[in-house]
Design a protein around this motif. Sequence first.
Motif, PDB file in Angstrom:
ATOM      1  N   GLY A 177      15.654   8.397 -47.145  1.00 39.60           N
ATOM      2  CA  GLY A 177      16.691   9.375 -48.636  1.00 39.60           C
ATOM      3  C   GLY A 177      17.309  10.817 -48.106  1.00 39.60           C
ATOM      4  N   GLY A 178      17.848  10.824 -47.066  1.00 39.75           N
ATOM      5  CA  GLY A 178      18.740  11.299 -46.731  1.00 39.75           C
ATOM      6  C   GLY A 178      19.643  10.954 -45.166  1.00 39.75           C
ATOM      7  N   THR A 179      20.382  11.798 -45.108  1.00 42.24           N
ATOM      8  CA  THR A 179      21.514  11.254 -44.309  1.00 42.24           C
ATOM      9  C   THR A 179      21.699  11.861 -42.398  1.00 42.24           C
ATOM     10  OG1 THR A 179      23.344  12.785 -45.493  1.00 42.24           O
ATOM     11  CG2 THR A 179      23.358  10.284 -46.535  1.00 42.24           C
ATOM     12  N   GLY A 180      22.340  11.111 -42.527  1.00 42.50           N
ATOM     13  CA  GLY A 180      23.099  11.604 -40.903  1.00 42.50           C
ATOM     14  C   GLY A 180      21.824  11.457 -39.881  1.00 42.50           C
ATOM     15  N   GLY A 181      21.691  11.898 -38.911  1.00 40.23           N
ATOM     16  CA  GLY A 181      20.856  11.329 -37.995  1.00 40.23           C
ATOM     17  C   GLY A 181      19.488  12.662 -37.960  1.00 40.23           C
ATOM     18  N   VAL A 182      18.481  12.391 -37.046  1.00 41.51           N
ATOM     19  CA  VAL A 182      17.628  12.685 -37.316  1.00 41.51           C
ATOM     20  C   VAL A 182      16.762  12.723 -35.772  1.00 41.51           C
ATOM     21  CG1 VAL A 182      16.714  12.576 -39.422  1.00 41.51           C
ATOM     22  CG2 VAL A 182      15.639  11.157 -38.090  1.00 41.51           C
ATOM     23  N   ALA A 183      17.106  11.534 -34.610  1.00 40.11           N
ATOM     24  CA  ALA A 183      16.789  11.811 -33.702  1.00 40.11           C
ATOM     25  C   ALA A 183      17.492  11.495 -32.508  1.00 40.11           C
ATOM     26  CB  ALA A 183      14.966  11.336 -33.299  1.00 40.11           C
ATOM     27  N   CYS A 184      17.768  11.994 -31.411  1.00 37.95           N
ATOM     28  CA  CYS A 184      18.146  10.741 -30.171  1.00 37.95           C
ATOM     29  C   CYS A 184      18.105  10.087 -28.787  1.00 37.95           C
ATOM     30  CB  CYS A 184      19.286  11.564 -29.451  1.00 37.95           C
ATOM     31  SG  CYS A 184      20.779  11.259 -29.058  1.00 37.95           S
ATOM     32  N   LYS A 185      17.441   8.700 -28.913  1.00 38.59           N
ATOM     33  CA  LYS A 185      16.661   8.081 -27.838  1.00 38.59           C
ATOM     34  C   LYS A 185      17.002   8.472 -27.034  1.00 38.59           C
ATOM     35  CE  LYS A 185      15.722   3.840 -31.367  1.00 38.59           C
ATOM     36  NZ  LYS A 185      15.971   2.668 -31.435  1.00 38.59           N
ATOM     37  N   SER A 186      16.416   8.149 -25.868  1.00 35.98           N
ATOM     38  CA  SER A 186      17.137   7.870 -24.323  1.00 35.98           C
ATOM     39  C   SER A 186      17.267   7.038 -24.151  1.00 35.98           C
ATOM     40  CB  SER A 186      15.538   8.351 -23.670  1.00 35.98           C
ATOM     41  OG  SER A 186      14.939   7.487 -23.509  1.00 35.98           O
ATOM     42  N   ALA A 187      18.011   6.302 -23.038  1.00 38.98           N
ATOM     43  CA  ALA A 187      18.499   5.327 -22.546  1.00 38.98           C
ATOM     44  C   ALA A 187      17.183   4.269 -22.550  1.00 38.98           C
ATOM     45  CB  ALA A 187      19.671   5.586 -21.917  1.00 38.98           C
ATOM     46  N   CYS A 188      17.159   5.446 -21.796  1.00 38.38           N
ATOM     47  CA  CYS A 188      15.566   4.062 -21.749  1.00 38.38           C
ATOM     48  C   CYS A 188      14.997   3.667 -22.556  1.00 38.38           C
ATOM     49  CB  CYS A 188      14.513   4.842 -20.613  1.00 38.38           C
ATOM     50  SG  CYS A 188      13.166   3.477 -20.719  1.00 38.38           S
ATOM     51  N   GLU A 189      14.577   4.089 -23.688  1.00 32.76           N
ATOM     52  CA  GLU A 189      13.751   4.068 -24.761  1.00 32.76           C
ATOM     53  C   GLU A 189      15.112   2.763 -25.917  1.00 32.76           C
ATOM     54  OE1 GLU A 189      11.554   3.708 -28.561  1.00 32.76           O
ATOM     55  OE2 GLU A 189      11.160   4.794 -26.348  1.00 32.76           O
ATOM     56  N   ALA A 190      16.467   2.972 -25.686  1.00 34.54           N
ATOM     57  CA  ALA A 190      16.789   2.314 -26.440  1.00 34.54           C
ATOM     58  C   ALA A 190      16.825   0.730 -25.885  1.00 34.54           C
ATOM     59  CB  ALA A 190      18.632   2.958 -26.018  1.00 34.54           C
ATOM     60  N   PHE A 191      17.288   0.847 -24.337  1.00 34.43           N
ATOM     61  CA  PHE A 191      17.992  -0.890 -24.207  1.00 34.43           C
ATOM     62  C   PHE A 191      16.620  -0.424 -22.986  1.00 34.43           C
ATOM     63  CE2 PHE A 191      21.409   2.394 -23.753  1.00 34.43           C
ATOM     64  CZ  PHE A 191      21.968   1.957 -25.129  1.00 34.43           C
ATOM     65  N   ARG A 192      15.743  -0.066 -22.692  1.00 32.61           N
ATOM     66  CA  ARG A 192      14.825  -0.473 -21.891  1.00 32.61           C
ATOM     67  C   ARG A 192      14.906  -1.289 -20.435  1.00 32.61           C
ATOM     68  NH1 ARG A 192       9.734   1.825 -24.014  1.00 32.61           N
ATOM     69  NH2 ARG A 192       9.560   1.246 -26.159  1.00 32.61           N
ATOM     70  N   GLN A 193      15.791  -0.986 -20.438  1.00 36.63           N
ATOM     71  CA  GLN A 193      15.951  -1.906 -18.288  1.00 36.63           C
ATOM     72  C   GLN A 193      16.002  -0.295 -17.423  1.00 36.63           C
ATOM     73  OE1 GLN A 193      20.521  -1.942 -18.631  1.00 36.63           O
ATOM     74  NE2 GLN A 193      20.217  -3.707 -20.481  1.00 36.63           N
TER      75      GLN A 193
END
Length: 318
Positions: A177-193
């Motif tokens: 229900g809120g706005t904005g970002g609550v966390a920032c992924k690592s590139a590993c977590e985001a892209f799995r490469q």
Amino acid sequence: MAQITLVAAACVLVLSHSFLPGVKGTTFTIVNKCDYVVWPGILSNAGVPTLPTTGFTLQRGETKTINAPTSWGGRFWGRTHCSQDSAGKFSCLTGDCGSGKLECSGNGAAPPATLAEFTLDGAGGLDFFDVSLVDGYNVPMLVVPNGGTGQNCTYTGCVGDLNDSCPSELKVMNTDGGTGGVACKSACEAFRQPQYCCSGAYGTPDTCKPSSYSEVFKRACPRAYSYAYDDKTSTFTCAKADYTITFCPSPNTSQKSSQGQDTETTAATTSPLDFNSTMVYEGAFEESGASPSILAHVFRSHAIVGIVGITMAVRWIF
């Protein structure tokens, strides 16, 4: 007779070790300077004793002291945006440990989460510690050793709020229900490469290099781990120290100041670990002493172990 003498000597050593005034564990003082509630989680390494708690609530401005035994190792992190549903299941938007309860009970943090990692009484009798963004970032964190010695015995952490400045492809948005970002992924977590995860052909320090994404973390938090092989500038050591772990040691930079200034912009142009700003870090350097009740419990536990050992040894001999 020789067996009795050896057993008795061993038991005396156990008991004397338990009550020597200089023998104690390490005190961790956890401080919440955020303008919101944080639910710290704790995971002990395999093969070492667990701490008295593995998860708890830390209200705004609240402090909790935990005593760890010698040679303990593990990690601390902060869970945010936590709640309990009608069936009693506890869960968090960031840093959730999947236990369904306030206590994490042997479960680690789901990425992304800012981690404070410790190995106490390691090689050379030193504590090794770091703040890691390898699994991403969710809350500002500062680790300060108290009373320790050593050439590399100093603070580390990630003080700036990276959630709003996180690249869009890594940003975790608020879903409660809120706005904005609550966390920032690592590139590993985001892209799995593999090149981002330092795996496969990229599984060595020579083949796995910083990425443009890890460098975003490194520029903002130069003393924190930004990727798996970021050791040289991110691992710290102390002898005989206690530690203060502070969430949000600076004002919450995702919020606007009362004058309307974007404090995130200010944080981005200032060194994230600038210790000339004493007001920003007020309370982060208080000396931490072990709770007398906790120490008493530890000494009693050692005494019980020694007494049980004597009893079992006598029964075995006779």
